[in-house]
Design a protein around this motif. Sequence first.
Motif, short mmCIF file in Angstrom:
data_model
loop_
_atom_site.label_atom_id
_atom_site.label_comp_id
_atom_site.label_asym_id
_atom_site.label_seq_id
_atom_site.Cartn_x
_atom_site.Cartn_y
_atom_site.Cartn_z
N LEU A 1 0.84 -1.20 0.00
CA LEU A 1 0.00 0.00 0.00
C LEU A 1 0.88 1.24 0.00
CD1 LEU A 1 -2.97 0.97 0.29
CD2 LEU A 1 -2.64 0.98 2.76
N LYS A 2 1.89 1.21 0.85
CA LYS A 2 2.81 2.33 0.98
C LYS A 2 3.49 2.63 -0.37
CE LYS A 2 7.14 3.07 3.43
NZ LYS A 2 7.95 2.69 4.58
N ARG A 3 3.91 1.58 -1.06
CA ARG A 3 4.57 1.77 -2.36
C ARG A 3 3.61 2.35 -3.40
NH1 ARG A 3 6.72 -3.31 -1.36
NH2 ARG A 3 5.13 -4.30 -2.67
N SER A 4 2.31 2.02 -3.30
CA SER A 4 1.39 2.34 -4.39
C SER A 4 0.65 3.66 -4.24
CB SER A 4 0.34 1.24 -4.53
OG SER A 4 0.93 -0.02 -4.37
N ILE A 5 0.54 4.21 -3.02
CA ILE A 5 -0.35 5.36 -2.87
C ILE A 5 0.28 6.69 -3.24
CG2 ILE A 5 -1.92 4.39 -1.13
CD1 ILE A 5 -0.28 5.83 0.98
N GLY A 6 1.60 6.75 -3.34
CA GLY A 6 2.25 8.02 -3.66
C GLY A 6 2.29 8.93 -2.45
N ALA A 7 2.85 10.12 -2.65
CA ALA A 7 3.07 11.02 -1.52
C ALA A 7 1.79 11.73 -1.09
CB ALA A 7 4.13 12.05 -1.88
N LYS A 8 0.84 11.89 -2.05
CA LYS A 8 -0.38 12.65 -1.72
C LYS A 8 -1.62 11.88 -2.13
CE LYS A 8 1.21 17.37 -1.60
NZ LYS A 8 1.88 18.25 -2.55
N PRO A 9 -1.99 10.86 -1.38
CA PRO A 9 -3.20 10.11 -1.72
C PRO A 9 -4.45 10.99 -1.63
CG PRO A 9 -2.35 9.43 0.42
CD PRO A 9 -1.34 10.36 -0.16
N ALA A 10 -5.52 10.58 -2.32
CA ALA A 10 -6.75 11.38 -2.38
C ALA A 10 -7.55 11.33 -1.09
CB ALA A 10 -7.60 10.90 -3.55
N ALA A 11 -7.08 10.57 -0.10
CA ALA A 11 -7.81 10.47 1.16
C ALA A 11 -6.81 10.29 2.31
CB ALA A 11 -8.75 9.27 1.13
N ASP A 12 -7.26 10.60 3.51
CA ASP A 12 -6.51 10.16 4.69
C ASP A 12 -6.70 8.66 4.79
OD1 ASP A 12 -5.81 12.74 5.27
OD2 ASP A 12 -7.36 13.04 6.79
N ILE A 13 -5.64 7.96 5.16
CA ILE A 13 -5.72 6.50 5.21
C ILE A 13 -5.30 6.02 6.60
CG2 ILE A 13 -4.73 4.35 4.29
CD1 ILE A 13 -4.36 5.84 1.63
N VAL A 14 -6.12 5.14 7.16
CA VAL A 14 -5.79 4.50 8.44
C VAL A 14 -5.99 3.00 8.28
CG1 VAL A 14 -6.44 4.22 10.87
CG2 VAL A 14 -6.50 6.49 9.85
N ILE A 15 -5.00 2.22 8.67
CA ILE A 15 -5.14 0.76 8.66
C ILE A 15 -5.13 0.29 10.12
CG2 ILE A 15 -4.08 -1.43 7.94
CD1 ILE A 15 -5.15 0.13 5.58
N CYS A 16 -6.12 -0.54 10.44
CA CYS A 16 -6.26 -1.05 11.81
C CYS A 16 -6.02 -2.56 11.83
CB CYS A 16 -7.64 -0.73 12.37
SG CYS A 16 -8.04 1.03 12.30
N PRO A 17 -4.77 -2.97 12.02
CA PRO A 17 -4.45 -4.40 12.08
C PRO A 17 -4.71 -4.90 13.50
CG PRO A 17 -2.43 -3.13 12.28
CD PRO A 17 -3.56 -2.13 12.21
N PRO A 18 -4.61 -6.20 13.75
CA PRO A 18 -4.73 -6.69 15.12
C PRO A 18 -3.61 -6.13 15.99
CG PRO A 18 -4.09 -8.47 13.61
CD PRO A 18 -4.41 -7.28 12.77
N ALA A 19 -3.83 -6.11 17.30
CA ALA A 19 -2.90 -5.47 18.24
C ALA A 19 -1.49 -6.03 18.14
CB ALA A 19 -3.42 -5.62 19.66
N THR A 20 -1.38 -7.32 17.80
CA THR A 20 -0.05 -7.94 17.73
C THR A 20 0.82 -7.32 16.65
OG1 THR A 20 -1.11 -9.59 16.33
CG2 THR A 20 -0.70 -10.21 18.62
N LEU A 21 0.19 -6.66 15.66
CA LEU A 21 0.96 -6.12 14.54
C LEU A 21 1.15 -4.61 14.62
CD1 LEU A 21 -0.55 -8.12 11.52
CD2 LEU A 21 1.53 -8.59 12.82
N LEU A 22 0.57 -3.98 15.66
CA LEU A 22 0.56 -2.51 15.67
C LEU A 22 1.95 -1.91 15.60
CD1 LEU A 22 -2.19 -1.68 18.32
CD2 LEU A 22 -2.24 -1.17 15.87
N ALA A 23 2.85 -2.38 16.46
CA ALA A 23 4.16 -1.73 16.54
C ALA A 23 4.92 -1.86 15.23
CB ALA A 23 4.96 -2.33 17.70
N GLU A 24 4.88 -3.05 14.67
CA GLU A 24 5.62 -3.25 13.42
C GLU A 24 4.95 -2.51 12.27
OE1 GLU A 24 6.91 -7.32 13.29
OE2 GLU A 24 7.87 -7.01 11.31
N ALA A 25 3.63 -2.49 12.27
CA ALA A 25 2.91 -1.75 11.23
C ALA A 25 3.23 -0.27 11.32
CB ALA A 25 1.40 -1.98 11.37
N ALA A 26 3.28 0.26 12.54
CA ALA A 26 3.58 1.68 12.72
C ALA A 26 4.98 2.00 12.21
CB ALA A 26 3.44 2.06 14.19
N ARG A 27 5.93 1.10 12.45
CA ARG A 27 7.29 1.32 11.93
C ARG A 27 7.27 1.28 10.41
NH1 ARG A 27 9.04 -1.49 16.40
NH2 ARG A 27 8.89 -3.51 15.37
#
Length: 248
Positions: free
Chosen positions: A24-50
């Motif tokens: 997703l990060k590679r494909s959306i470009g620097a200025k996507p047409a929307a704010d984007i939030v992804i909510c993965p399970p808690a076990t993945l939060l820290a790594e997803a945030a990095r």
Amino acid sequence: MRVLLAGNWKMNGVRASLAEIRALKRSIGAKPAADIVICPPATLLAEAARTVEDAPIGIGAQDCHWEASGAYTGDISAEMLRDAGAMSVILGHSERRQYHGESDRIVAAKIAAAGRAGLMAILCIGESEEQRDGGQAIPVVKNQLKASTEAEVSAAELVVAYEPVWAIGTGRTPKAQEIVEMHDAIRAELKQRFGSEGGQVRILYGGSVKPDNAAEILSLQGVNGALIGGASLRTADFLSILHTLPSR
Ligand code: PGA
């Protein structure tokens, strides 16, 4: 108002699934047409945030406890989510209300906790099929909104997601007119609760949003974005939903 697309992974995803977020990060470009939030399970939060550190993607959680810490085995506080890198948290999802008995009062306490931790709360409300068939959809949802925001809540840190319970994961959606009417009713209630700031709270639609209905739903009056379950698990689907929006 800038559109918000939030992906709710629910209880899906292991570390290998972070590849979806990298794609997703590679494909959306620097200025996507929307704010984007992804909510993965808690076990993945820290790594997803990095993973999204230098990208226009926010990471959110799917629930939090109402206390900051304490003897609550198995629970996770809003402060801990924030510490792991989450910027927002979904609260009051109908699956939490149904399978964990979460009442509006509990949801209100959780929203207040999210606010104290500096997390944006994505509050879910929505009627059951029975309630819609009985002509009660609008009063039911208005009451849910009122009761779920009874504690301390800042409008600036709040997003509301209208999710008819019968539309979640079923492939069925309300008629366009029904969505517009409900969003109107929610907006009126938000203004009642928060005054003019209630005019700035984003109201998302959620429930079976897919690439083939997203353009219509997102163009409806009063729809400020979408909360996407199933179609957020695959980056290709999430991207097609994003690409239905006019770029700006
Ligand atoms: P769905 O789920 O898009 O799979 O219907 C939406 C949600 O539960 O937030």
